[in-house]
Design a protein around this motif. Structure first.
Motif, PDB file in Angstrom:
ATOM      1  N   LYS A 178       0.646  -1.303  -0.017  1.00  0.00           N
ATOM      2  CA  LYS A 178       0.248   0.227  -0.040  1.00  0.00           C
ATOM      3  C   LYS A 178       1.215   1.627   0.127  1.00  0.00           C
ATOM      4  CE  LYS A 178      -4.171  -1.573   1.964  1.00  0.00           C
ATOM      5  NZ  LYS A 178      -5.079  -1.758   3.088  1.00  0.00           N
ATOM      6  N   PHE A 203       1.010   3.987  -3.081  1.00  0.00           N
ATOM      7  CA  PHE A 203       0.678   5.644  -2.813  1.00  0.00           C
ATOM      8  C   PHE A 203       2.002   6.192  -3.488  1.00  0.00           C
ATOM      9  CE2 PHE A 203       2.074   9.389  -0.475  1.00  0.00           C
ATOM     10  CZ  PHE A 203       0.987   9.731  -0.772  1.00  0.00           C
ATOM     11  N   ASN A 229       0.498   8.303  -6.738  1.00  0.00           N
ATOM     12  CA  ASN A 229       0.694   9.730  -5.745  1.00  0.00           C
ATOM     13  C   ASN A 229       1.027  10.965  -6.657  1.00  0.00           C
ATOM     14  OD1 ASN A 229       0.069  11.767  -3.751  1.00  0.00           O
ATOM     15  ND2 ASN A 229       2.065  12.290  -4.105  1.00  0.00           N
ATOM     16  N   TYR A 272       0.926  16.416   2.799  1.00  0.00           N
ATOM     17  CA  TYR A 272      -0.841  15.665   2.686  1.00  0.00           C
ATOM     18  C   TYR A 272       0.220  14.270   2.818  1.00  0.00           C
ATOM     19  CZ  TYR A 272      -3.136  12.445   0.060  1.00  0.00           C
ATOM     20  OH  TYR A 272      -3.658  11.555  -0.777  1.00  0.00           O
ATOM     21  N   ASP A 321       1.842  12.602   5.990  1.00  0.00           N
ATOM     22  CA  ASP A 321       0.611  11.783   6.621  1.00  0.00           C
ATOM     23  C   ASP A 321       0.129  10.308   5.930  1.00  0.00           C
ATOM     24  OD1 ASP A 321       0.535  13.266   8.781  1.00  0.00           O
ATOM     25  OD2 ASP A 321      -1.236  13.615   8.829  1.00  0.00           O
ATOM     26  N   GLN A 322       0.025  10.371   4.890  1.00  0.00           N
ATOM     27  CA  GLN A 322      -0.406   9.330   4.020  1.00  0.00           C
ATOM     28  C   GLN A 322       1.110   8.687   3.914  1.00  0.00           C
ATOM     29  OE1 GLN A 322      -3.439   9.596   3.965  1.00  0.00           O
ATOM     30  NE2 GLN A 322      -3.189  11.894   4.235  1.00  0.00           N
ATOM     31  N   CYS A 365       2.226   7.203   8.780  1.00  0.00           N
ATOM     32  CA  CYS A 365       1.316   6.440   9.367  1.00  0.00           C
ATOM     33  C   CYS A 365       1.503   4.925   8.892  1.00  0.00           C
ATOM     34  CB  CYS A 365      -0.422   6.338   8.778  1.00  0.00           C
ATOM     35  SG  CYS A 365      -0.907   5.718   6.415  1.00  0.00           S
ATOM     36  N   ARG A 392      -8.028   4.516  12.549  1.00  0.00           N
ATOM     37  CA  ARG A 392      -8.375   5.701  10.972  1.00  0.00           C
ATOM     38  C   ARG A 392      -9.948   5.483  11.328  1.00  0.00           C
ATOM     39  NH1 ARG A 392      -4.792   3.967   7.029  1.00  0.00           N
ATOM     40  NH2 ARG A 392      -4.905   2.455   7.396  1.00  0.00           N
ATOM     41  N   SER A 436      -8.645  10.307  11.052  1.00  0.00           N
ATOM     42  CA  SER A 436      -8.633  10.161   9.904  1.00  0.00           C
ATOM     43  C   SER A 436      -9.323  11.870   9.811  1.00  0.00           C
ATOM     44  CB  SER A 436      -9.058   9.273   9.031  1.00  0.00           C
ATOM     45  OG  SER A 436     -10.331   8.699   9.664  1.00  0.00           O
ATOM     46  N   PHE A 472      -8.108  10.423   4.900  1.00  0.00           N
ATOM     47  CA  PHE A 472      -7.551  10.546   4.318  1.00  0.00           C
ATOM     48  C   PHE A 472      -6.826  10.482   5.822  1.00  0.00           C
ATOM     49  CE2 PHE A 472      -7.383  13.467   0.474  1.00  0.00           C
ATOM     50  CZ  PHE A 472      -7.353  12.195  -0.452  1.00  0.00           C
ATOM     51  N   SER A 473      -5.404   9.910   5.835  1.00  0.00           N
ATOM     52  CA  SER A 473      -4.946   9.427   6.953  1.00  0.00           C
ATOM     53  C   SER A 473      -4.208  10.835   7.344  1.00  0.00           C
ATOM     54  CB  SER A 473      -4.035   8.742   6.578  1.00  0.00           C
ATOM     55  OG  SER A 473      -3.672   7.373   6.166  1.00  0.00           O
ATOM     56  N   THR A 474      -4.372  10.963   8.792  1.00  0.00           N
ATOM     57  CA  THR A 474      -3.682  12.450   9.654  1.00  0.00           C
ATOM     58  C   THR A 474      -3.159  12.067  10.168  1.00  0.00           C
ATOM     59  OG1 THR A 474      -5.758  12.728  10.557  1.00  0.00           O
ATOM     60  CG2 THR A 474      -5.726  13.856   8.637  1.00  0.00           C
TER      61      THR A 474
END
Ligand code: ADP
Ligand code: ASP
Ligand code: MG
Length: 418
Positions: free
Chosen positions: A96, A100, A104, A111, A114-115, A118, A145, A186, A192-194
């Protein structure tokens, strides 16, 4: 039920994960939310991956390999059978992450941060949960999340308490053992992940405790509890057996990094005690933070923050440093995400000591220079001392260049050029 939180240092290797299991066993608790951080220094490592990725640096591939190898070596020691399903679970997270990075298109640092970051917590909790299960400690793994809802202020996301309360009430059982991630959330709009700010896992523990009305929170650390100073910088530190929420809030706010500052107020609101204990000596009492308890022992407390920035301003146009100027200064401090540690002003000057957490100092200075005469000292050290005797303050300042000193009630702050 209770909440336990294990930080990066406590799960930095296979021994740490075994020790976590031992601590749960010794505690005898059967209804637990266990909040776990990324292993060792993996969050720092992931920060490096983000920088290389956005900077198109050649090191990216080898940094990702190191990230995988670190976890793989720990897993080899915990799960000798390499066809154990945990290997596949963890591999899915690598896939994953890599997916990303490939797909991305955003260049927005916070941004992307954080993605990527995590995955430290997602992987550590997957390993811990599988290990406990193998050792006969039935538990469920929870993706935090799906519970902690925040705004989209990446890297420093603000919790939406109402939505979070609702989701925790709906999704989290107070029975049995739940393993979940610290630090993550999130965003409401896009899911989105935060992240909640560096070292934010203590805060996660407090969020669960608040929403589930826990009996207590225990954060397991590499120190005996809250000491009257950071043992990395001071000798002869003393363990604080009992401290009030108010004292702990002050200490954490001024930079005693053993407790994340946002942890305490939710606990105080519901009078949930916070224990800070040693994961090396779990049977010791450690520190208890509670309501209205006197500081025991009654001693002075020292906090040191290195690498701070002291900015001094005066007006270019003979105006005084009053409401109009000061309100603009604060707007810009907020805009450039400076953490204000200390301010001092007179009729024609304004000094502020800040923590340049998000590397925006140059932008801030450029903006300030349009309006003020600016002088800036970076790399300064800020000492905060509570309940100090005058002789202790004198000793601290001896042979040092003191740039600024301020005393409010029982707190003395000194900015020193080392
Ligand atoms: P975690 O493993 O949860 O991330 P931290 O490393 O953030 O734990 O916090 C523990 C560290 O906090 C200690 O190793 C110590 O160096 C530092 N620390 C700073 N101030 C204090 C204090 N007043 N008392 C105890 N430890 C402190
Ligand atoms: N892993 C995150 C960090 O290192 C959060 C935490 O450990 O509390 O900042
Ligand atoms: Mg930490």
């Amino acid at each position: 039920m209770k909440v336990f939180k294990f930080g990066g240092a406590s799960v930095k290797d296979a021994e740490g994960v075994r020790n976590l299991k031992k601590i749960i066993d010794i505690s005898g608790e059967t209804n637990l939310i266990v909040v776990v951080s990324a292993m060792g220094k993996m969050t720092n490592h992931l920060e490096g991956i983000v920088s290389s990725y956005l900077g198109k640096n050649d090191d990216l591939g080898s940094q990702i390999m190191e990230f995988r190898e670190y976890h793989h070596n720990i897993m080899l020691k915990l799960f000798s059978n390499q066809s154990h399903p945990v290997y596949n679970e963890v591999r899915k997270f690598y896939a994953k992450l890599e997916n990303f990075l490939e797909t991305n298109r955003s260049q927005k640092h916070a941004y992307v941060y954080d993605q990527v970051v995590c995955y430290g917590e997602l992987i550590s909790t997957t390993i811990v949960s599988a290990f406990l299960q193998d050792e006969g400690l039935n538990n469920s793994w929870l993706d935090v999340r799906s519970c902690i809802v925040t705004d989209a202020n990446f890297r420093d996301a603000k919790v939406d308490w109402e939505k979070t309360q609702q989701r925790i009430t709906e999704n989290v059982s107070v029975k049995g053992i739940t393993i979940t991630q610290g630090f993550l959330g999130s965003d409401l709009e896009n899911n989105f992940s935060t992240t909640l700010g560096r070292e934010g896992s203590d805060y996660t523990a407090a969020i669960f405790a608040y929403c589930l009305n826990a009996d207590s929170v225990t954060i397991w650390k590499d120190v005996p509890g809250v000491l009257n100073a950071d043992p990395r910088y001071f000798g002869n530190t003393r363990l604080l057996h009992n401290i009030s929420y108010t004292e702990a809030i002050e200490l954490a706010f001024y930079g005693a990094s053993v407790i994340h500052p946002k942890t305490l107020q939710p606990l105080q609101r519901k009078e949930i005690p916070l224990f800070v204990k040693s994961f090396l000596n779990p049977e010791n009492a450690g520190t208890c933070v509670g309501k209205g308890v006197a500081l025991n022992p009654d001693t002075s407390c020292f906090i040191l923050k290195r690498d701070q920035v002291l900015i001094s301003l005066s007006s270019l146009d003979f105006s005084f440093m009053m409401e109009d100027n000061i309100s603009d200064i604060f707007r810009w401090l907020h805009e450039f995400k400076m953490k204000v540690e200390l301010i001092q002003n007179s009729a024609i000057s304004f000094s502020v000591c800040v923590d340049n957490k998000f590397n925006r100092l140059d932008d801030l200075l450029a903006r300030l220079k349009e309006r003020f005469k600016v002088s800036c000292n970076d790399g300064v050290t800020l000492y905060t001392v509570r309940h100090a005797k005058p002789s202790e303050i004198d000793a601290l300042m001896e042979n040092k260049t003191v740039l600024l000193k301020q005393e409010i009630h029982d707190t003395v702050q000194i900015v020193i050029k080392e």
